[in-house]
Design a protein around this motif. Structure first.
Motif, PDB file in Angstrom:
ATOM      1  N   UNK A   1       0.828  -1.214   0.000  1.00 40.33           N
ATOM      2  CA  UNK A   1       0.000   0.000   0.000  1.00 40.33           C
ATOM      3  C   UNK A   1       0.868   1.272   0.000  1.00 40.33           C
ATOM      4  N   UNK A   2       2.081   1.162   0.521  1.00 36.11           N
ATOM      5  CA  UNK A   2       3.020   2.283   0.373  1.00 36.11           C
ATOM      6  C   UNK A   2       3.367   2.432  -1.118  1.00 36.11           C
ATOM      7  N   UNK A   3       3.570   1.292  -1.791  1.00 34.71           N
ATOM      8  CA  UNK A   3       3.815   1.315  -3.239  1.00 34.71           C
ATOM      9  C   UNK A   3       2.616   1.949  -3.960  1.00 34.71           C
ATOM     10  N   UNK A   4       1.408   1.542  -3.537  1.00 34.75           N
ATOM     11  CA  UNK A   4       0.178   2.033  -4.182  1.00 34.75           C
ATOM     12  C   UNK A   4       0.063   3.556  -4.024  1.00 34.75           C
ATOM     13  N   UNK A   5       0.487   4.043  -2.867  1.00 35.68           N
ATOM     14  CA  UNK A   5       0.440   5.492  -2.613  1.00 35.68           C
ATOM     15  C   UNK A   5       1.425   6.223  -3.529  1.00 35.68           C
TER      16      UNK A   5
ATOM     17  N   UNK B   1      12.567  12.201  -3.333  1.00 28.88           N
ATOM     18  CA  UNK B   1      11.986  12.957  -2.212  1.00 28.88           C
ATOM     19  C   UNK B   1      10.690  12.303  -1.737  1.00 28.88           C
ATOM     20  N   UNK B   2       9.828  11.937  -2.707  1.00 28.53           N
ATOM     21  CA  UNK B   2       8.543  11.314  -2.354  1.00 28.53           C
ATOM     22  C   UNK B   2       8.779   9.977  -1.653  1.00 28.53           C
ATOM     23  N   UNK B   3       9.722   9.184  -2.182  1.00 23.22           N
ATOM     24  CA  UNK B   3      10.007   7.863  -1.604  1.00 23.22           C
ATOM     25  C   UNK B   3      10.527   8.003  -0.170  1.00 23.22           C
ATOM     26  N   UNK B   4      11.390   8.988   0.051  1.00 21.17           N
ATOM     27  CA  UNK B   4      11.938   9.234   1.392  1.00 21.17           C
ATOM     28  C   UNK B   4      10.805   9.603   2.362  1.00 21.17           C
ATOM     29  N   UNK B   5       9.951  10.525   1.914  1.00 22.79           N
ATOM     30  CA  UNK B   5       8.802  10.964   2.741  1.00 22.79           C
ATOM     31  C   UNK B   5       7.935   9.776   3.148  1.00 22.79           C
ATOM     32  N   UNK B   6       7.622   8.916   2.177  1.00 17.96           N
ATOM     33  CA  UNK B   6       6.755   7.763   2.452  1.00 17.96           C
ATOM     34  C   UNK B   6       7.391   6.815   3.461  1.00 17.96           C
TER      35      UNK B   6
ATOM     36  N   UNK C   1       7.439   4.068   8.534  1.00 17.35           N
ATOM     37  CA  UNK C   1       8.228   3.336   9.532  1.00 17.35           C
ATOM     38  C   UNK C   1       8.391   4.054  10.869  1.00 17.35           C
ATOM     39  N   UNK C   2       8.113   5.361  10.893  1.00 21.65           N
ATOM     40  CA  UNK C   2       8.074   6.046  12.178  1.00 21.65           C
ATOM     41  C   UNK C   2       9.427   6.463  12.727  1.00 21.65           C
ATOM     42  N   UNK C   3       9.393   7.018  13.951  1.00 21.82           N
ATOM     43  CA  UNK C   3      10.591   7.677  14.494  1.00 21.82           C
ATOM     44  C   UNK C   3      11.693   6.707  14.934  1.00 21.82           C
ATOM     45  N   UNK C   4      11.343   5.426  15.112  1.00 26.48           N
ATOM     46  CA  UNK C   4      12.391   4.476  15.529  1.00 26.48           C
ATOM     47  C   UNK C   4      13.228   3.961  14.360  1.00 26.48           C
TER      48      UNK C   4
ATOM     49  N   UNK D   1      18.002   6.094   5.871  1.00 31.01           N
ATOM     50  CA  UNK D   1      19.226   6.623   5.253  1.00 31.01           C
ATOM     51  C   UNK D   1      18.954   7.058   3.821  1.00 31.01           C
ATOM     52  N   UNK D   2      19.805   7.960   3.346  1.00 37.10           N
ATOM     53  CA  UNK D   2      19.646   8.493   1.988  1.00 37.10           C
ATOM     54  C   UNK D   2      19.745   7.382   0.932  1.00 37.10           C
ATOM     55  N   UNK D   3      20.492   6.327   1.236  1.00 38.46           N
ATOM     56  CA  UNK D   3      20.632   5.199   0.278  1.00 38.46           C
ATOM     57  C   UNK D   3      19.273   4.682  -0.175  1.00 38.46           C
ATOM     58  N   UNK D   4      18.305   4.723   0.745  1.00 39.76           N
ATOM     59  CA  UNK D   4      16.980   4.143   0.492  1.00 39.76           C
ATOM     60  C   UNK D   4      16.151   4.924  -0.520  1.00 39.76           C
ATOM     61  N   UNK D   5      16.508   6.190  -0.737  1.00 37.88           N
ATOM     62  CA  UNK D   5      15.644   7.066  -1.537  1.00 37.88           C
ATOM     63  C   UNK D   5      15.448   6.576  -2.971  1.00 37.88           C
TER      64      UNK D   5
END
Length: 597
Positions: free
Chosen positions: A461-465, A487-492, A497-500, A504-508
């Motif tokens: 559903x994150x993918x769907x968003x 930027x959008x991928x990082x935001x999602x 996943x929340x504050x815990x 990392x930037x690698x994930x973007x």
């Protein structure tokens, strides 16, 4: 049998092989039927231009059924024969022959839909209303008419068909770029040896107990995608624009409508799924927090997400034991279901063990006039029990729908396809968790189910968003660059996943790795299918009145109605948040168990 040695096909006992001879005795028998198909099928073309006459429409539908059934039987047999031993040259030859012929056969009946749509308004409706013989075809014909406003002129349809190969280019480019041309650096494995990183072995490294191994694997994998980010952004944009172009040309109000309307799925089903997951996002945050604590980490990064919270010794489960475990897990479905399950095992539905040359993986297949066969590569692990109930879920779904429905409605849509298999898996894991006494094994099973919900419901559903964002933005005429996607991928990721979780930037750049984005608005169906299955499993386990009867009713409906209506009749209303909420209730219940252990 000794499971250490992979045997040749002929060395495996007949009792462990599927019985394809129930379809055709031998190759000669298949060949004879193939020749008769080639002789008969050209007669389909004789109906062209005659469908203004109701008797001709009826004759066409009956003759087309006869031909299609024969063709499917030949096709399924040739493919399964080849899959049991891909080195068998004769089987390969037959498969190539029927594949080529199926494409030709499809062109023979291409006139049917355009001719039905060209009939005067009200003509088809009158047939359905006034001639009992057309009642059978009502849903199919009305479904064709529904698309009338989206079908173009004959010339334009031909033009789009001719261009379709070129328009599929972005997907082919992404596939070649990521599978053939991209290479990754070497990394050090758990033993300190240098090994080449590939997309294939990445999934092993990301689960490694050694944190350095999984961290290096993620960084080096995404580093290569990052180098090509502009090319990958351009190819994704081109793919989305192609889909949006088709939606516009066919006069849909939005890209999402173009995807959902043909199956009569309300747009709210897609939008509500995203909304429901956003309203319950704290459950995923809680999971991350618990996992961080159980792994004993000061900081949780994305490369820590896939590592199991506990390692358990692999069990050796014989196929006979697997059947017994499956039986116990599926017991809530009742005697009728279990009888069919046993019949499948005993009468040769399943090709059980690996052999040299056999196709890998697992599937359920068959045609209207054959048994619903299952291909397995049984490997004596607990996971194989799950595969067995999954594939038998598909096969028993097919068994019911073929037994109950006429040929034209025996197939089911993708929206419903994974529900039966996943319901079986949900019942099985629920049973395994309930009966497990060993604390570590119980932890392992709970984590397994949590991961399944995380990857199938939250992640999809994150993918769907992300898909909705990219389609809508480009549809409005705004351009998207690699930086916009990043930027959008990082935001999602931060939101989900929340504050815990430290994102990392690698994930973007991870969006660039997902091939499903080239099959527009496809992934949300993983989440809806899983949620419908969760809702069914919950009502069956809780012994709600009529739960089993309604579920068997769902299995019997095939494709005789739109998927939303089929599920609604069985008590699962996908237009409400309830099914996804039922899945999230289970997710929270499992988190409670984790904290208690």
């Amino acid at each position: 049998m000794n499971d250490k040695v992979i045997k040749k096909r002929e060395e495996i006992s007949e009792e462990f092989k599927w019985k394809l001879n129930k379809i055709y005795k031998d190759q000669e028998d298949w060949e004879k039927d193939f020749e008769s198909l080639k002789n008969e099928s050209t007669k389909i073309k004789e109906f062209e231009g005659k469908l203004g006459n109701k008797e001709e429409i009826l004759n066409y539908l009956e003759f087309n059924e006869k031909i299609s059934r024969k063709a499917e039987k030949l096709y399924v047999y040739a493919h399964m024969k080849c899959d049991e031993d891909t080195t068998n040259q004769n089987a390969q030859g037959d498969m190539n022959k029927i594949d080529a012929y199926m494409a030709e056969l499809g062109s023979y009946s291409a006139f049917f839909v355009p001719e039905i749509l060209a009939l005067n308004d009200g003509f088809v409706e009158d047939l359905i209303k006034n001639d009992e013989r057309f009642k059978l075809y009502e849903f199919m014909l009305k479904n064709i008419l529904k698309e009338k406003k989206h079908v173009l002129t004959k010339d334009m349809e031909e033009l789009l068909a001719l261009a379709s190969d070129c328009l599929d280019a972005p997907s082919s480019i992404h596939n070649m770029l990521t599978n053939a041309d991209m290479t990754f650096e070497k990394i050090k494995d758990e033993d300190g040896d240098e090994v080449e990183l590939t997309e294939g072995n990445y999934s092993t490294f990301i689960k490694s107990k050694n944190r350095e191994v999984r961290c290096e694997a993620l960084k080096k994998l995404f580093k290569e995608y990052k180098k090509l980010e502009n090319t990958l952004a351009t190819s994704l944009t081109a793919s989305v624009k192609t889909f949006n172009f088709d939606a516009k040309v066919r006069k849909y109000n939005s890209p999402l409508e173009a995807s959902l309307e043909p199956n009569d799925i309300p747009l709210s089903v897609y939008e509500k799924a995203i909304e429901t997951i956003n309203n319950n996002i704290s459950s995923l945050h809680r999971y991350v927090k618990i996992k961080k604590k159980l792994l004993g980490l000061d900081e949780m990064h994305m490369y820590d997400l896939y590592v199991p919270i506990i390692e358990v010794k692999k069990e050796h489960v014989t196929f006979e034991e697997a059947v017994k475990i499956a039986h116990e897990g599926l017991n809530p479905l009742g005697e009728e279901y279990l009888d069919i399950f046993n019949k499948g095992i005993k009468s040769g539905w399943i090709d059980i063990y690996q052999n040299k040359g056999k196709r890998g993986g697992a599937y359920s297949w068959g045609s209207y006039d054959t048994m619903p066969y299952v291909l397995l590569n049984y490997n004596y692990e607990l996971n194989d029990v799950s595969t067995l109930v999954h594939e038998m879920g598909h096969s028993i779904h097919s068994y019911y729908s073929r037994k109950t429905q006429p040929y034209y409605y025996a197939g089911y849509t993708l929206f419903c396809a994974e529900v039966a298999s996943t319901t079986n898996e949900a019942l099985l894991i629920h049973y395994l968790i309930e009966k497990e006494q060993d604390k570590n094994k119980k932890l392992f099973l709970i984590n397994q189910e949590l991961e399944q919900i995380r990857t199938t419901v939250f992640r999809q559903l994150m993918f769907a968003e992300f898909e909705l964002f990219s389609h809508n933005t480009l549809n409005e005429g705004t351009s998207l660059t690699a930086e916009d996607y990043n930027t959008k991928w990082h935001e999602l990721n931060v939101k989900y996943f929340g504050e815990d979780m430290i994102v990392d930037e690698d994930m973007d750049i991870e969006w660039a790795r997902i091939p499903h984005f080239y099959s527009d608005f496809y992934v949300y169906q993983y989440a809806t299918g899983y949620s419908a299955a969760s809702a069914f499993a919950k009502s069956i386990i809780n012994k709600e009145p009529d739960a089993v009867r309604k579920y068997l009713g769902f299995l019997s409906m095939g494709g005789s109605k739109y998927p939303i209506d089929i599920l609604k009749d069985a008590g699962v209303d996908m237009t409400t948040p309830k099914p996804i909420e039922a899945t999230l209730d289970r997710f929270n219940e499992l988190l409670d168990m984790l904290e208690e252990l």
